[in-house]
Design an enzyme around this catalytic site. Structure first.
Site, PDB file in Angstrom:
ATOM      1  N   ARG A 158       3.694  12.112   0.763  1.00 34.98           N
ATOM      2  CA  ARG A 158       5.059  11.679   1.136  1.00 34.98           C
ATOM      3  C   ARG A 158       6.056  12.085   0.052  1.00 34.98           C
ATOM      4  O   ARG A 158       5.749  11.981  -1.134  1.00 34.98           O
ATOM      5  CB  ARG A 158       5.089  10.153   1.316  1.00 34.98           C
ATOM      6  N   GLU A 187      -6.568  -6.046  -4.628  1.00 30.58           N
ATOM      7  CA  GLU A 187      -5.921  -6.543  -3.404  1.00 30.58           C
ATOM      8  C   GLU A 187      -6.894  -7.402  -2.601  1.00 30.58           C
ATOM      9  O   GLU A 187      -6.498  -8.361  -1.957  1.00 30.58           O
ATOM     10  CB  GLU A 187      -5.438  -5.355  -2.567  1.00 30.58           C
ATOM     11  N   ARG A 210      -5.734  -6.637   5.236  1.00 31.23           N
ATOM     12  CA  ARG A 210      -4.472  -6.196   4.665  1.00 31.23           C
ATOM     13  C   ARG A 210      -3.679  -5.541   5.794  1.00 31.23           C
ATOM     14  O   ARG A 210      -4.176  -4.622   6.458  1.00 31.23           O
ATOM     15  CB  ARG A 210      -4.708  -5.178   3.557  1.00 31.23           C
ATOM     16  N   ASN A 254      -9.483  -3.592   3.961  1.00 26.80           N
ATOM     17  CA  ASN A 254      -8.241  -2.938   3.554  1.00 26.80           C
ATOM     18  C   ASN A 254      -8.306  -1.525   4.118  1.00 26.80           C
ATOM     19  O   ASN A 254      -8.840  -0.615   3.503  1.00 26.80           O
ATOM     20  CB  ASN A 254      -8.164  -2.948   2.023  1.00 26.80           C
ATOM     21  N   HIS A 271       3.074  -2.566  -0.719  1.00 29.22           N
ATOM     22  CA  HIS A 271       2.096  -2.775  -1.808  1.00 29.22           C
ATOM     23  C   HIS A 271       2.278  -4.149  -2.436  1.00 29.22           C
ATOM     24  O   HIS A 271       1.953  -4.366  -3.605  1.00 29.22           O
ATOM     25  CB  HIS A 271       2.231  -1.717  -2.925  1.00 29.22           C
TER      26      HIS A 271
END
Ligand code: AMP
Length: 397
Positions: free
Chosen positions: A238, A381, A90, A7, A179
């Site tokens: 961000r 994940e 990922r 990931n 996500h």
């Protein structure tokens, strides 16, 4: 089947070696704060723990360190690299091309490259991970699992922007959502925990990137990130939602260069723009010491999340649970408290004591009489990618 999960994110690489279908984690670790003088390198097996602070300049350097340790004669977990049969990656943006896990081929790599412009902070690092893994583990099957896939179920009213139709029809300008691997894992875990397949859940992923998803009966129906992972909540660097006219004002009136504005909104905004700190731990420490800008930034961050909770509860016409996950969501009792304060009208009642507990696993943070459950569900994940990769590889072999 030993599956190495990579990931590779904007400033970190998380990895796990998972045996499937037993789901046994043979090795796990992370490389954090890549690009800094003090990157954190972690590698853990049942017998060995390596934890070092060292200079790691690039993702490539981080991945090489991981690969070397996995086959190391003393600290390694596999005798030879070819024992790792599958690498599950990922990949953040799959555009409209990828709506399911996919075996990596040169065509697939090219397509992921084509999507760099849509996820400039992520897809290049994901692609680099693919490329390097092919080099280091040439015998392994490579699988790409996309963050955008879970949100393919968004209804058109949530997926489309109110801009001329041809931009959607011809240029596929729409909400893709991100996500998704995390939201899929966390919402499914929540449904299982509550034993409530018919449920209205708001899943709040707060990491370096942040997003929030409305999930009805296990299906994503609205989501805060959009065409790229730039929209919605206030993130590490961000801005999240802004009035797009600001961009034109910066360029046309204040003389900014367009590329500089783009960079500023993605890399120098959010918590970093408001406080100077990207990492929420630093923001919280500064706020505790009385820094007014940091305190305001935390309040702005929580306020934005609250507004989305209100919107999504309305969109779903009800709410059974809100779930916090990812680095900030799982660890920052401070931000969780700010989010859940003053939400009693919606039935969100937090047990402040439970919120302060530092325990592993799923946590329940609601009071016994709270109509809405408040949970912390650690995201995984890697396990979700392992499951999806194993299923795909098993199907085709
Ligand atoms: P992720 O993207 O899920 O790996 O999350 C990374 C973010 O989690 C970083 O920006 C950290 O600031 C944040 N984080 C990690 N640990 C903590 C903590 N104990 N308190 C607050 N934030 C944390």
């Amino acid at each position: 089947m030993k599956i190495l999960i990579l990931n590779s994110g904007s400033s970190s690489i998380k990895y796990q070696l998972i045996d499937m279908p037993s789901e046994e984690v043979l090795c796990k670790g992370l490389v954090e704060r890549i690009g800094s003088e003090e990157a954190l390198f972690q590698y853990k097996t049942a017998k060995v723990t390596v934890e070092e602070t060292l200079q790691i300049k690039t993702h490539k350097q981080g991945l090489q360190l991981i690969a070397e340790l996995l086959v190391d004669s003393k600290k390694g977990i596999v005798g030879q690299a070819n024992e790792i049969q599958v690498i599950g990656h990922r990949v953040v943006h799959g555009g409209t091309t990828f709506s399911a896990p996919t075996m990596v081929t040169p065509f697939v790599k090219d397509k992921i490259k084509d999507l760099f412009a849509l996820a400039p902070l992520h897809n290049p690092h994901n692609w680099e991970g693919l490329d390097l893994a092919e080099e280091i583990f040439p015998q392994a099957k490579q699988v790409a699992v996309f963050d955008t896939a879970f949100h393919q179920t968004l209804p058109l009213k949530a997926k489309k922007y109110a801009i001329p139709n041809h931009l959607f029809d011809e240029h596929k300008i729409q909400v893709y959502g991100f996500h998704g691997i995390s939201h899929q894992y966390v919402s499914r875990t929540t449904i299982n925990h509550l034993n409530k397949p018919k449920s209205k859940i708001i899943c709040i992923h707060l990491g370096n990137g942040c997003s929030i998803t409305a999930v009805v009966d296990g299906v994503s129906v609205d989501h805060s990130l959009g065409f790229t992972p730039a929209n919605g909540l206030i993130m590490g660097s961000r801005s999240g939602d802004i009035d797009h006219s600001i961009i034109f004002y910066l360029v046309e009136t204040l003389g900014y260069d367009l590329k500089e504005v783009n960079r500023m909104l993605l890399k120098d905004s959010g918590m970093k723009g408001l406080t100077g700190f990207n990492d929420l731990r630093d923001v919280q420490a500064a706020a505790e010491k009385g820094d007014i800008a940091s305190d305001l930034a935390l309040e702005m961050n929580a306020y934005r999340i609250k507004k989305y909770i209100g919107a999504y509860a309305t969109a779903m016409n009800g709410l059974d649970a809100i779930v916090f996950t990812a680095g900030v969501g799982e660890n920052s009792s401070e931000l969780r408290k700010r989010v859940c304060t003053g939400m009693d009208f919606l039935g969100i009642l937090m047990d402040d004591g439970a919120n302060e507990k530092r325990e592993a696993g799923i946590l329940e943070l609601h009071t016994s009489d709270s109509p809405v459950k408040i949970l912390v569900v650690p995201t995984n994940e890697e396990l979700e990618i392992a499951k999806q990769s194993f299923k795909l590889v098993s199907l085709i072999t």
